[in-house]
Design a protein around this motif. Structure first.
Motif, PDB file in Angstrom:
ATOM      1  N   ASP B 109      11.732  11.007  -3.442  1.00  0.00           N
ATOM      2  CA  ASP B 109      11.035   9.717  -3.593  1.00  0.00           C
ATOM      3  C   ASP B 109      11.380   8.784  -2.438  1.00  0.00           C
ATOM      4  O   ASP B 109      10.537   8.054  -1.928  1.00  0.00           O
ATOM      5  CB  ASP B 109      11.378   9.063  -4.939  1.00  0.00           C
ATOM      6  N   TYR B 110      12.643   8.828  -2.023  1.00  0.00           N
ATOM      7  CA  TYR B 110      13.096   7.955  -0.943  1.00  0.00           C
ATOM      8  C   TYR B 110      12.691   8.516   0.418  1.00  0.00           C
ATOM      9  O   TYR B 110      12.163   7.802   1.272  1.00  0.00           O
ATOM     10  CB  TYR B 110      14.617   7.787  -1.016  1.00  0.00           C
ATOM     11  N   ILE B 111      12.893   9.817   0.600  1.00  0.00           N
ATOM     12  CA  ILE B 111      12.577  10.454   1.892  1.00  0.00           C
ATOM     13  C   ILE B 111      11.093  10.261   2.229  1.00  0.00           C
ATOM     14  O   ILE B 111      10.733  10.033   3.368  1.00  0.00           O
ATOM     15  CB  ILE B 111      12.955  11.959   1.845  1.00  0.00           C
ATOM     16  N   LEU B 112      10.249  10.307   1.187  1.00  0.00           N
ATOM     17  CA  LEU B 112       8.802  10.221   1.413  1.00  0.00           C
ATOM     18  C   LEU B 112       8.246   8.826   1.149  1.00  0.00           C
ATOM     19  O   LEU B 112       7.043   8.652   0.951  1.00  0.00           O
ATOM     20  CB  LEU B 112       8.088  11.243   0.510  1.00  0.00           C
ATOM     21  N   ARG B 113       9.114   7.812   1.155  1.00  0.00           N
ATOM     22  CA  ARG B 113       8.672   6.481   0.702  1.00  0.00           C
ATOM     23  C   ARG B 113       7.486   5.923   1.484  1.00  0.00           C
ATOM     24  O   ARG B 113       6.684   5.180   0.941  1.00  0.00           O
ATOM     25  CB  ARG B 113       9.852   5.495   0.721  1.00  0.00           C
ATOM     26  N   GLU B 114       7.348   6.330   2.740  1.00  0.00           N
ATOM     27  CA  GLU B 114       6.220   5.785   3.513  1.00  0.00           C
ATOM     28  C   GLU B 114       4.898   6.464   3.170  1.00  0.00           C
ATOM     29  O   GLU B 114       3.835   6.020   3.594  1.00  0.00           O
ATOM     30  CB  GLU B 114       6.517   5.886   5.010  1.00  0.00           C
ATOM     31  N   LYS B 115       4.966   7.543   2.425  1.00  0.00           N
ATOM     32  CA  LYS B 115       3.742   8.229   1.999  1.00  0.00           C
ATOM     33  C   LYS B 115       3.324   7.804   0.594  1.00  0.00           C
ATOM     34  O   LYS B 115       2.448   8.409  -0.017  1.00  0.00           O
ATOM     35  CB  LYS B 115       3.957   9.746   2.020  1.00  0.00           C
ATOM     36  N   ASN B 116       3.967   6.769   0.065  1.00  0.00           N
ATOM     37  CA  ASN B 116       3.665   6.263  -1.284  1.00  0.00           C
ATOM     38  C   ASN B 116       3.579   7.351  -2.354  1.00  0.00           C
ATOM     39  O   ASN B 116       2.538   7.528  -2.987  1.00  0.00           O
ATOM     40  CB  ASN B 116       2.347   5.473  -1.277  1.00  0.00           C
ATOM     41  N   PRO B 117       4.647   8.078  -2.573  1.00  0.00           N
ATOM     42  CA  PRO B 117       4.610   9.102  -3.625  1.00  0.00           C
ATOM     43  C   PRO B 117       4.551   8.448  -5.000  1.00  0.00           C
ATOM     44  O   PRO B 117       4.898   7.276  -5.149  1.00  0.00           O
ATOM     45  CB  PRO B 117       5.958   9.813  -3.446  1.00  0.00           C
ATOM     46  N   LEU B 118       4.056   9.197  -5.965  1.00  0.00           N
ATOM     47  CA  LEU B 118       4.098   8.759  -7.360  1.00  0.00           C
ATOM     48  C   LEU B 118       5.466   9.199  -7.880  1.00  0.00           C
ATOM     49  O   LEU B 118       5.739  10.407  -8.004  1.00  0.00           O
ATOM     50  CB  LEU B 118       2.941   9.434  -8.106  1.00  0.00           C
ATOM     51  N   ARG B 119       6.314   8.230  -8.180  1.00  0.00           N
ATOM     52  CA  ARG B 119       7.721   8.514  -8.478  1.00  0.00           C
ATOM     53  C   ARG B 119       7.984   8.519  -9.980  1.00  0.00           C
ATOM     54  O   ARG B 119       7.815   7.504 -10.648  1.00  0.00           O
ATOM     55  CB  ARG B 119       8.584   7.447  -7.802  1.00  0.00           C
ATOM     56  N   ILE B 120       8.377   9.683 -10.485  1.00  0.00           N
ATOM     57  CA  ILE B 120       8.641   9.823 -11.919  1.00  0.00           C
ATOM     58  C   ILE B 120      10.136  10.032 -12.140  1.00  0.00           C
ATOM     59  O   ILE B 120      10.793  10.710 -11.345  1.00  0.00           O
ATOM     60  CB  ILE B 120       7.847  11.020 -12.488  1.00  0.00           C
ATOM     61  N   ARG B 174      14.728   1.922 -13.318  1.00  0.00           N
ATOM     62  CA  ARG B 174      13.266   1.954 -13.416  1.00  0.00           C
ATOM     63  C   ARG B 174      12.560   1.348 -12.204  1.00  0.00           C
ATOM     64  O   ARG B 174      11.474   1.773 -11.825  1.00  0.00           O
ATOM     65  CB  ARG B 174      12.805   1.267 -14.696  1.00  0.00           C
ATOM     66  N   ARG B 175      13.176   0.348 -11.595  1.00  0.00           N
ATOM     67  CA  ARG B 175      12.507  -0.345 -10.486  1.00  0.00           C
ATOM     68  C   ARG B 175      12.210   0.570  -9.308  1.00  0.00           C
ATOM     69  O   ARG B 175      11.363   0.272  -8.474  1.00  0.00           O
ATOM     70  CB  ARG B 175      13.339  -1.550 -10.037  1.00  0.00           C
ATOM     71  N   ASN B 176      12.892   1.707  -9.227  1.00  0.00           N
ATOM     72  CA  ASN B 176      12.643   2.660  -8.135  1.00  0.00           C
ATOM     73  C   ASN B 176      11.582   3.699  -8.480  1.00  0.00           C
ATOM     74  O   ASN B 176      11.359   4.625  -7.700  1.00  0.00           O
ATOM     75  CB  ASN B 176      13.945   3.400  -7.773  1.00  0.00           C
ATOM     76  N   TYR B 177      10.962   3.568  -9.652  1.00  0.00           N
ATOM     77  CA  TYR B 177      10.011   4.602 -10.104  1.00  0.00           C
ATOM     78  C   TYR B 177       8.708   3.967 -10.605  1.00  0.00           C
ATOM     79  O   TYR B 177       8.673   2.784 -10.929  1.00  0.00           O
ATOM     80  CB  TYR B 177      10.655   5.434 -11.227  1.00  0.00           C
ATOM     81  N   ASP B 178       7.656   4.790 -10.670  1.00  0.00           N
ATOM     82  CA  ASP B 178       6.372   4.324 -11.212  1.00  0.00           C
ATOM     83  C   ASP B 178       6.277   4.592 -12.709  1.00  0.00           C
ATOM     84  O   ASP B 178       5.711   3.795 -13.447  1.00  0.00           O
ATOM     85  CB  ASP B 178       5.217   5.028 -10.482  1.00  0.00           C
ATOM     86  N   ILE B 179       6.810   5.730 -13.130  1.00  0.00           N
ATOM     87  CA  ILE B 179       6.818   6.065 -14.553  1.00  0.00           C
ATOM     88  C   ILE B 179       8.194   6.638 -14.892  1.00  0.00           C
ATOM     89  O   ILE B 179       8.681   7.532 -14.196  1.00  0.00           O
ATOM     90  CB  ILE B 179       5.756   7.144 -14.901  1.00  0.00           C
ATOM     91  N   CYS B 180       8.806   6.129 -15.954  1.00  0.00           N
ATOM     92  CA  CYS B 180      10.019   6.757 -16.493  1.00  0.00           C
ATOM     93  C   CYS B 180       9.649   7.287 -17.866  1.00  0.00           C
ATOM     94  O   CYS B 180       9.070   6.551 -18.671  1.00  0.00           O
ATOM     95  CB  CYS B 180      11.150   5.746 -16.629  1.00  0.00           C
ATOM     96  N   ILE B 181       9.973   8.523 -18.123  1.00  0.00           N
ATOM     97  CA  ILE B 181       9.573   9.104 -19.403  1.00  0.00           C
ATOM     98  C   ILE B 181      10.757   9.770 -20.100  1.00  0.00           C
ATOM     99  O   ILE B 181      11.500  10.539 -19.497  1.00  0.00           O
ATOM    100  CB  ILE B 181       8.359  10.054 -19.241  1.00  0.00           C
ATOM    101  N   ASN B 182      10.902   9.408 -21.370  1.00  0.00           N
ATOM    102  CA  ASN B 182      11.985   9.883 -22.219  1.00  0.00           C
ATOM    103  C   ASN B 182      11.460  11.093 -22.998  1.00  0.00           C
ATOM    104  O   ASN B 182      10.518  10.970 -23.782  1.00  0.00           O
ATOM    105  CB  ASN B 182      12.360   8.734 -23.166  1.00  0.00           C
ATOM    106  N   THR B 183      12.054  12.250 -22.768  1.00  0.00           N
ATOM    107  CA  THR B 183      11.515  13.478 -23.367  1.00  0.00           C
ATOM    108  C   THR B 183      12.088  13.788 -24.754  1.00  0.00           C
ATOM    109  O   THR B 183      11.740  14.816 -25.345  1.00  0.00           O
ATOM    110  CB  THR B 183      11.795  14.693 -22.434  1.00  0.00           C
TER     111      THR B 183
END
Lengths: 203, 203
Positions: B109-120, B174-183
């Protein structure tokens, strides 16, 4: 099994809109301001005063001074605060027992914890929240970006304080939620359908 | 626009399974162990050693001692650690440029931050994680609940340390991600379709 969705949200993140749209997608009731009205009626306090207590009142000194207060007859404002929380708990529990629903804010995730609600937390980057607040401001209510940022931080600080005080948990900490969703890069309207489908897959 | 999904995950939460299923639902590539193989080839280090460095090596003394080290020629293990991170960055960037993909772990997520990844970020309650680890243990590899809890905490502590060290951000915040999901309360198989639909609504 009943479906109860609770929404915690940062100010300006669109959590309220998302909650409303989710209730439409899921075909279930939606409660937000209604809760304040109900509490106001039950306590004979004004709706504005109830809102003030729930959303703005700082609580810092309450747990520390209790038991060694300088007011041997009790602190009337703190008594009202406790009364409002109690009424809030009762109202939210009654609403959740009536039918499936989405409830926004007001520690509903904690109050209803024995009913296993689906707990959502909605948040966004500061830049997005400022823009959203600006887009929605009434004429004559325009604040600068700096003023908006300050306001957003203050509201959220109070929300966190209220939540932490009554639940003993950390407001916005993912571990207290099932789904946390960042609205910075989505259209809330467009995502509501898929999010509703995702909610349906939870046990 | 390319679709890059990064998955951070607590050990035992099912994040890897969710990542694989999401890649199937989205019809895009999936990278996990492949990254370790690629780094091993590029650095001429063994795959196990690369895994050891990325997943288990503590980093605590690195930023503190640098500049006043007792090894005037540099610390060879720390040099290898930095080399591996650099190769990891290059490999992940190359993979993301090749095609749409899901990448599990490894600060993607960090390495690709300039490519706007969807971060889960995928997480679960401890009880669930212990059960999931037990269900998946090989014969002869059975640990007690207490041993498993300790192991899960150690792995996650190392993941957090590695992530925080290289990104300067908080792993799992959570602030570093777009979706956090509890399984904890979902079937990963059942939720993957809806989650893929939700991902598609992000800009």
């Amino acid at each position: 099994m009943s479906l109860i969705v609770t929404i915690g949200r940062e100010f300006g993140s669109g959590g309220r809109e998302l909650g409303r749209r989710l209730s439409e997608e899921l075909g279930i009731a939606y409660y937000d301001q209604e809760i304040l009205k109900e509490i106001a009626e039950k306590t004979s306090l004004s709706e504005n005063y109830v809102r003030e207590i729930i959303e703005k009142r700082p609580f810092a000194s309450y747990p520390i001074h209790i038991g060694r207060t300088m007011h041997p007859m009790g602190n009337p404002i703190m008594d009202q605060t406790a009364l409002i929380y109690q009424q809030q708990s009762e109202t939210i529990t009654e609403l959740a027992e009536k039918s499936d629903c989405v409830i926004v804010g007001r520690c509903a995730d904690y109050i209803l914890r024995e009913k296993n609600p689906l707990r959502i937390f909605v948040y966004a980057d500061m830049e997005y929240k400022i823009k959203r607040c600006k887009d929605r401001a009434q004429e004559g209510e325009q604040l600068t970006d700096k003023e908006l940022e300050k306001m957003i931080k203050t509201v959220d600080k109070n929300r966190a304080r209220y939540y932490d005080f009554y639940t003993g948990n950390d407001w916005g900490d993912r571990r207290n939620y099932d789904i946390c969703i960042n609205t910075t890069n989505i259209s809330i309207k467009d995502c509501a359908h898929a999010l509703a489908q995702l909610i349906k897959t939870f046990a």
